[in-house]
Design an enzyme around this catalytic site. Structure first.
Site, PDB file in Angstrom:
ATOM      1  N   GLU A  38       0.880  -1.174   0.000  1.00 25.51           N
ATOM      2  CA  GLU A  38       0.000   0.000   0.000  1.00 25.51           C
ATOM      3  C   GLU A  38       0.911   1.216   0.000  1.00 25.51           C
ATOM      4  O   GLU A  38       1.779   1.314   0.860  1.00 25.51           O
ATOM      5  CB  GLU A  38      -0.756   0.034   1.330  1.00 25.51           C
ATOM      6  CG  GLU A  38      -2.160  -0.435   1.293  1.00 25.51           C
ATOM      7  CD  GLU A  38      -2.757  -0.407   2.690  1.00 25.51           C
ATOM      8  OE1 GLU A  38      -2.589  -1.401   3.409  1.00 25.51           O
ATOM      9  OE2 GLU A  38      -3.358   0.613   3.046  1.00 25.51           O
ATOM     10  N   ARG A 264       5.007 -12.722   9.904  1.00 25.46           N
ATOM     11  CA  ARG A 264       5.678 -11.426   9.729  1.00 25.46           C
ATOM     12  C   ARG A 264       7.059 -11.465  10.359  1.00 25.46           C
ATOM     13  O   ARG A 264       7.288 -12.219  11.296  1.00 25.46           O
ATOM     14  CB  ARG A 264       4.904 -10.322  10.479  1.00 25.46           C
ATOM     15  CG  ARG A 264       3.584  -9.955   9.946  1.00 25.46           C
ATOM     16  CD  ARG A 264       2.939  -8.950  10.896  1.00 25.46           C
ATOM     17  NE  ARG A 264       3.438  -7.606  10.674  1.00 25.46           N
ATOM     18  CZ  ARG A 264       2.923  -6.772   9.789  1.00 25.46           C
ATOM     19  NH1 ARG A 264       1.897  -7.135   9.043  1.00 25.46           N
ATOM     20  NH2 ARG A 264       3.416  -5.570   9.642  1.00 25.46           N
ATOM     21  N   LYS A 274       4.382   0.655   9.320  1.00 25.99           N
ATOM     22  CA  LYS A 274       4.486   1.917   8.586  1.00 25.99           C
ATOM     23  C   LYS A 274       3.831   3.054   9.352  1.00 25.99           C
ATOM     24  O   LYS A 274       4.322   4.177   9.362  1.00 25.99           O
ATOM     25  CB  LYS A 274       3.804   1.776   7.218  1.00 25.99           C
ATOM     26  CG  LYS A 274       4.712   1.242   6.135  1.00 25.99           C
ATOM     27  CD  LYS A 274       4.011   1.237   4.796  1.00 25.99           C
ATOM     28  CE  LYS A 274       2.998   0.111   4.749  1.00 25.99           C
ATOM     29  NZ  LYS A 274       2.320  -0.049   3.479  1.00 25.99           N
TER      30      LYS A 274
HETATM   31  P1  ATP Z   1       2.482  -2.079   7.910  1.00 19.57           P
HETATM   32  O1  ATP Z   1       1.777  -2.710   9.040  1.00 19.57           O
HETATM   33  O2  ATP Z   1       3.903  -1.792   8.188  1.00 19.57           O
HETATM   34  O3  ATP Z   1       1.780  -0.891   7.339  1.00 19.57           O
HETATM   35  P2  ATP Z   1       1.324  -3.567   5.855  1.00 19.57           P
HETATM   36  O4  ATP Z   1       1.119  -5.024   5.914  1.00 19.57           O
HETATM   37  O5  ATP Z   1       0.144  -2.743   6.033  1.00 19.57           O
HETATM   38  O6  ATP Z   1       2.507  -3.203   6.804  1.00 19.57           O
HETATM   39  P3  ATP Z   1       1.622  -3.457   3.046  1.00 19.57           P
HETATM   40  O7  ATP Z   1       2.067  -2.327   2.238  1.00 19.57           O
HETATM   41  O8  ATP Z   1       0.224  -3.895   2.949  1.00 19.57           O
HETATM   42  O9  ATP Z   1       2.008  -3.125   4.523  1.00 19.57           O
HETATM   43  O10 ATP Z   1       2.590  -4.693   2.828  1.00 19.57           O
HETATM   44  C1  ATP Z   1       2.941  -5.217   1.588  1.00 19.57           C
HETATM   45  C2  ATP Z   1       3.312  -6.655   1.796  1.00 19.57           C
HETATM   46  O11 ATP Z   1       4.349  -6.769   2.748  1.00 19.57           O
HETATM   47  C3  ATP Z   1       2.136  -7.423   2.331  1.00 19.57           C
HETATM   48  O12 ATP Z   1       2.018  -8.633   1.612  1.00 19.57           O
HETATM   49  C4  ATP Z   1       2.497  -7.669   3.763  1.00 19.57           C
HETATM   50  O13 ATP Z   1       1.936  -8.876   4.200  1.00 19.57           O
HETATM   51  C5  ATP Z   1       4.006  -7.697   3.731  1.00 19.57           C
HETATM   52  N1  ATP Z   1       4.556  -7.305   5.028  1.00 19.57           N
HETATM   53  C6  ATP Z   1       4.280  -6.182   5.725  1.00 19.57           C
HETATM   54  N2  ATP Z   1       4.923  -6.170   6.905  1.00 19.57           N
HETATM   55  C7  ATP Z   1       5.635  -7.324   6.958  1.00 19.57           C
HETATM   56  C8  ATP Z   1       6.514  -7.906   7.924  1.00 19.57           C
HETATM   57  N3  ATP Z   1       6.791  -7.306   9.084  1.00 19.57           N
HETATM   58  N4  ATP Z   1       7.073  -9.101   7.635  1.00 19.57           N
HETATM   59  C9  ATP Z   1       6.814  -9.706   6.473  1.00 19.57           C
HETATM   60  N5  ATP Z   1       6.008  -9.218   5.523  1.00 19.57           N
HETATM   61  C10 ATP Z   1       5.411  -8.049   5.754  1.00 19.57           C
HETATM   62 MG    MG Z   2      -1.482  -3.774   4.613  1.00 21.83          MG
END
Ligand code: ATP
Ligand code: MG
Length: 560
Positions: A38, A264, A274
């Site tokens: 995102e 994760r 983020k």
């Molecule tokens: P955040 O909580 O930091 O905003 P998010 O999951 O909302 O993370 P996205 O931009 O949706 O962020 O993430 C893109 C991809 O990265 C998704 O498939 C998500 O599952 C993966 N991802 C995000 N954080 C992690 C993590 N800590 N470890 C492994 N994969 C991750």
């Molecule tokens: Mg997300």
């Protein structure tokens, strides 16, 4: 070699793919994955795990990996984030298939599919307020209740949805929901909202839309449209899988992606969210998303981490379904391994102490040639300048030396790395009693030879005060003082920020060879650690970031 490398990491996703390939279950015969960020912030080290997994898996099985921005949330997203994310993926060494993709590329198709669900009696426009919807939803122990609008006719729903699209309602007036089961034990199946009214400008589609699909409605169908065979995501989406599968089963999609969830990455002494990282930027606890203390990819890059070190780290930690916390020391050991092999050596004096070599002629200079790397001859030689006025590290001199002192002390001798042995003959102090200078003599017979008749204490690093490069050295410590700054939900994680996470030394000097060092160049400064040239450097100022110390100082800190 670090301990972790002896443990063979597991990757259960690869095991699944191998059995899918063996069973000829991979649609089209080619593995297709995607990384779906995102664009609402910069990527962090957790995302690197997902990037390495998605791109690495595609590469391993000669497949393709897409970069798709999941951009269903226009208010929180921006072009700045899109550009930064694409740059991070590129920098990590991965190449996406074709152009950058956007979920918003599919808004029209998703809208058509929403109409399809309505036409089939599987979606309805609900006019409950958000608050009422929550009340009707029930909870984990109580079933929800049907909305009074649930039985609207297909014709009425089609008309209302079209009016939603045309902007005839205000935000929150109504929403489109799918008709599944308000009593489902899985809350995600209790008639989730799939379209909301949002009168927001979108970075890709401008003002074309005032209704936006939910992430859940967009995600799986976008995968289907792209022919993604293995939709890999993190465990928090496991409970959403039945909903994704419901959409795929109830829509005329062109492919049937299957979702697999993995744990994760969590790292101690930092945060991987983020939203929380954005708070640190917005509230100016750090200088920006790429502050070298940040666990963002751009922060790690600026700190001096290499793409290979991050990829190796992701390999080391493996891919499993059990949540855990990885020690920051492991990430540091990955960069140490890479830089030990690849970073040229140099000498830097961070906190200088003046040394006058009394028997070396004023204005004279002697050049020494040292290997750029002790184990890699192909890196060639470097030239360092020796003269009458030298600088050594303050902590390499003790007036009252402790037992087994391996450095300089009054009356003692020490080898200057790659040059002569010097002996300290006199200690000069200012009126306040502060040490300001050492008067030493050098032994001309010790160029590449051991001295006769006495033994130097050890070897220390040095630079020529008259022929070296002034620099600013930035030393970093962990960003938080607590291993898990989020452990206590009642306490703001920001209260655990480490006030000593950045120390700036402005009086440092580095050997002359770094005069034209370019941003992001890596060096090992002998005895001090690995450093990288910061982008703040220019012709008038060289700025160096310490990436890591030579040995794991964390173990010591944690064990103390
Ligand atoms: P955040 O909580 O930091 O905003 P998010 O999951 O909302 O993370 P996205 O931009 O949706 O962020 O993430 C893109 C991809 O990265 C998704 O498939 C998500 O599952 C993966 N991802 C995000 N954080 C992690 C993590 N800590 N470890 C492994 N994969 C991750
Ligand atoms: Mg997300």
């Amino acid at each position: 070699m670090s301990k972790q490398e002896h443990v063979k990491p597991t990757n259960f996703i690869h095991q699944i793919i191998e059995s899918d390939i063996a069973d000829e279950k991979v649609a089209g015969g080619q593995v297709v994955t995607r990384f779906p960020p995102e664009p609402n912030g910069y990527l962090h080290i957790g995302h690197a795990k997902s990037i390495c997994l998605n791109f690495g898996t595609a590469a391993k099985y000669q497949g393709l990996c897409n970069l798709r921005f999941d951009d269903t949330n226009p208010e929180k997203e921006s072009q700045e984030y899109i550009d930064a994310i694409a740059e991070d993926v590129r920098w990590l060494g991965f190449k996406w298939d074709g152009d950058i993709r956007y979920t918003s590329d599919y808004f029209e198709q998703l809208y058509q599919w929403a109409l399809y669900l309505i036409a089939n009696g599987k979606a309805y426009v609900d006019s409950l307020s958000a608050h009422e919807m929550r009340e009707f939803r029930g909870n984990l122990t109580e079933p929800g209740k049907n909305s009074p609008y649930r039985e609207r006719s297909v014709a009425e729903n089609l008309e209302l949805f079209e009016r939603m699209r045309n902007g005839e309602f205000d935000e929150g007036d109504c929403a489109l929901r799918v008709k599944i089961d308000m009593a489902a034990p899985n809350m995600n199946l209790r008639d989730p909202v799939i379209y909301r009214i949002r009168k927001a400008h979108h970075h890709q589609t401008g003002d074309k839309w005032c209704i936006y699909p939910s992430y859940d409605f967009a995600h799986g169908q976008s995968d289907a449209l792209e022919g993604v065979t293995h939709s890999i995501c993190t465990l928090e989406f496991e409970d959403h899988r039945p909903l994704y599968d419901w959409f795929i089963a109830n829509l005329p999609v062109p492919a049937q992606p299957r979702q697999y969830e993995f744990a994760r990455l969590n790292l101690n002494y930092t945060i991987t969210s983020k939203r929380k990282l954005k708070l640190l930027v917005d509230e100016q606890h750090v200088s920006g998303w790429d502050d070298p203390r940040m666990p963002t990819i751009s922060g790690l890059r600026r700190r001096g981490f290499t793409p290979a070190s991050i990829r190796n780290f992701c390999d080391m930690i493996g891919v499993t379904r059990s949540n855990g916390v990885v020690d920051m020391g492991m990430l540091e050991s990955a960069v140490r391994d890479d830089l030990d092999a690849n970073a040229p050596r140099a000498m830097c004096v961070t906190r200088p102490l003046k040394v006058t070599v009394s028997n070396f002629a004023e204005g004279e200079e002697e050049w020494f040639e040292l290997p750029a790397h002790p184990k890699d001859e192909s890196m060639g030689l470097r030239k360092v300048s020796f003269g009458r006025n030298l600088l050594i590290e303050q902590e390499d001199f003790e007036e009252e030396k402790p037992r087994k002192w391996k450095r300089l002390a009054p009356g003692d001798a020490v080898r200057l790395r790659g040059a002569y042995v010097i002996t300290c003959n006199e200690v000069i102090k200012d009126a306040a009693g502060n040490l300001v200078e050492l008067i030493c003599s050098y032994d001309p017979a010790t160029k590449g030879e051991n001295p006769t008749g006495y033994k130097p204490n050890g070897v220390i690093h040095w630079v020529n005060a008259d022929h070296s490069v002034p620099c600013e050295v930035r030393l970093y410590d962990r960003l938080f003082t607590e291993a898990n700054p989020e452990a206590d939900k009642a306490v703001d994680f920001q209260t655990h920020l480490n006030p000593g996470s950045l120390e700036i030394l402005t009086d440092s000097r580095v050997e002359i060879g770094l005069k034209h060092a370019v941003a992001e160049a890596h060096y090992q400064f002998e005895r001090l650690g690995y450093f990288s040239v910061d982008k703040d450097s220019d012709e008038s100022r060289l700025v160096l970031n310490r990436t890591v110390t030579l040995r794991d100082s964390w173990v010591k800190i944690q064990g103390k």
